[in-house]
Design a protein around this motif. Structure first.
Motif, PDB file in Angstrom:
ATOM      1  N   UNK A  10      66.952  53.833  72.059  1.00 18.43           N
ATOM      2  CA  UNK A  10      66.373  52.484  71.951  1.00 18.43           C
ATOM      3  C   UNK A  10      64.960  52.379  72.517  1.00 18.43           C
ATOM      4  N   UNK A  11      64.364  53.492  72.932  1.00 17.15           N
ATOM      5  CA  UNK A  11      62.972  53.475  73.399  1.00 17.15           C
ATOM      6  C   UNK A  11      62.053  53.196  72.215  1.00 17.15           C
ATOM      7  N   UNK A  12      61.022  52.368  72.430  1.00 18.68           N
ATOM      8  CA  UNK A  12      60.052  52.066  71.369  1.00 18.68           C
ATOM      9  C   UNK A  12      58.892  53.050  71.425  1.00 18.68           C
ATOM     10  N   UNK A  13      58.525  53.570  70.263  1.00 14.28           N
ATOM     11  CA  UNK A  13      57.383  54.477  70.139  1.00 14.28           C
ATOM     12  C   UNK A  13      56.345  53.833  69.234  1.00 14.28           C
ATOM     13  N   UNK A  14      55.076  54.001  69.563  1.00 17.36           N
ATOM     14  CA  UNK A  14      54.028  53.467  68.687  1.00 17.36           C
ATOM     15  C   UNK A  14      53.273  54.622  68.040  1.00 17.36           C
ATOM     16  N   UNK A  15      52.752  54.369  66.856  1.00 17.39           N
ATOM     17  CA  UNK A  15      51.976  55.392  66.152  1.00 17.39           C
ATOM     18  C   UNK A  15      50.773  55.827  66.976  1.00 17.39           C
ATOM     19  N   UNK A  16      50.086  54.860  67.607  1.00 16.51           N
ATOM     20  CA  UNK A  16      48.878  55.225  68.357  1.00 16.51           C
ATOM     21  C   UNK A  16      49.220  56.067  69.586  1.00 16.51           C
ATOM     22  N   UNK A  17      50.302  55.735  70.299  1.00 14.38           N
ATOM     23  CA  UNK A  17      50.715  56.540  71.454  1.00 14.38           C
ATOM     24  C   UNK A  17      51.085  57.958  71.025  1.00 14.38           C
ATOM     25  N   UNK A  18      51.813  58.067  69.915  1.00 19.35           N
ATOM     26  CA  UNK A  18      52.240  59.383  69.439  1.00 19.35           C
ATOM     27  C   UNK A  18      51.036  60.194  68.943  1.00 19.35           C
ATOM     28  N   UNK A  19      50.066  59.528  68.323  1.00 18.57           N
ATOM     29  CA  UNK A  19      48.862  60.216  67.857  1.00 18.57           C
ATOM     30  C   UNK A  19      48.107  60.810  69.049  1.00 18.57           C
ATOM     31  N   UNK A  20      48.017  60.041  70.149  1.00 25.67           N
ATOM     32  CA  UNK A  20      47.355  60.545  71.360  1.00 25.67           C
ATOM     33  C   UNK A  20      48.134  61.711  71.951  1.00 25.67           C
ATOM     34  N   UNK A  21      49.451  61.557  72.028  1.00 25.55           N
ATOM     35  CA  UNK A  21      50.298  62.593  72.625  1.00 25.55           C
ATOM     36  C   UNK A  21      50.201  63.920  71.878  1.00 25.55           C
ATOM     37  N   UNK A  22      50.167  63.864  70.543  1.00 24.83           N
ATOM     38  CA  UNK A  22      50.134  65.087  69.744  1.00 24.83           C
ATOM     39  C   UNK A  22      48.719  65.474  69.296  1.00 24.83           C
ATOM     40  N   UNK A  23      47.702  64.719  69.791  1.00 20.83           N
ATOM     41  CA  UNK A  23      46.289  65.028  69.533  1.00 20.83           C
ATOM     42  C   UNK A  23      45.958  65.084  68.038  1.00 20.83           C
ATOM     43  N   UNK A  24      46.424  64.070  67.313  1.00 17.12           N
ATOM     44  CA  UNK A  24      46.143  63.959  65.875  1.00 17.12           C
ATOM     45  C   UNK A  24      45.790  62.511  65.553  1.00 17.12           C
ATOM     46  N   UNK A  25      45.373  62.270  64.310  1.00 20.82           N
ATOM     47  CA  UNK A  25      45.096  60.896  63.884  1.00 20.82           C
ATOM     48  C   UNK A  25      46.426  60.198  63.573  1.00 20.82           C
ATOM     49  N   UNK A  26      46.350  58.886  63.342  1.00 18.89           N
ATOM     50  CA  UNK A  26      47.574  58.121  63.088  1.00 18.89           C
ATOM     51  C   UNK A  26      48.215  58.410  61.740  1.00 18.89           C
ATOM     52  N   UNK A  27      47.425  58.870  60.743  1.00 19.77           N
ATOM     53  CA  UNK A  27      47.972  59.083  59.396  1.00 19.77           C
ATOM     54  C   UNK A  27      49.140  60.084  59.359  1.00 19.77           C
ATOM     55  N   UNK A  28      49.004  61.302  59.932  1.00 21.93           N
ATOM     56  CA  UNK A  28      50.146  62.219  59.899  1.00 21.93           C
ATOM     57  C   UNK A  28      51.321  61.735  60.762  1.00 21.93           C
TER      58      UNK A  28
END
Length: 75
Positions: free
Chosen positions: A26-44
């Protein structure tokens, strides 16, 4: 050999993190946080998150993010 798609690589990494308990049910993830974490843009990341939704790992909440799907031990 064909290079693995970036979104596929990211969805595999996120899936393994979910399976290994790096995210809570039930943890919420955001595209922008995940993009920062994986060092990529939001599209992938967006594509990866949609794949994980289709596979049942995440639940999409438009304009809010993605929630880790909660599974019981039986599932």
């Amino acid at each position: 050999m064909m290079e693995e798609k970036l979104s596929t690589k990211i969805s595999n990494e996120i899936r393994m993190d979910i399976i290994h308990g790096k995210y809570q049910p039930r943890e919420l993830l955001s595209e922008s946080d995940m993009a920062k974490k994986y060092h990529v843009s939001k599209a992938p990341v967006k594509e990866a998150m949609h794949t994980l939704c289709d596979q049942g790992y995440l639940i999409s909440y438009p304009r809010r993010g993605y929630m880790i799907n909660f599974y019981t031990n039986e599932e």
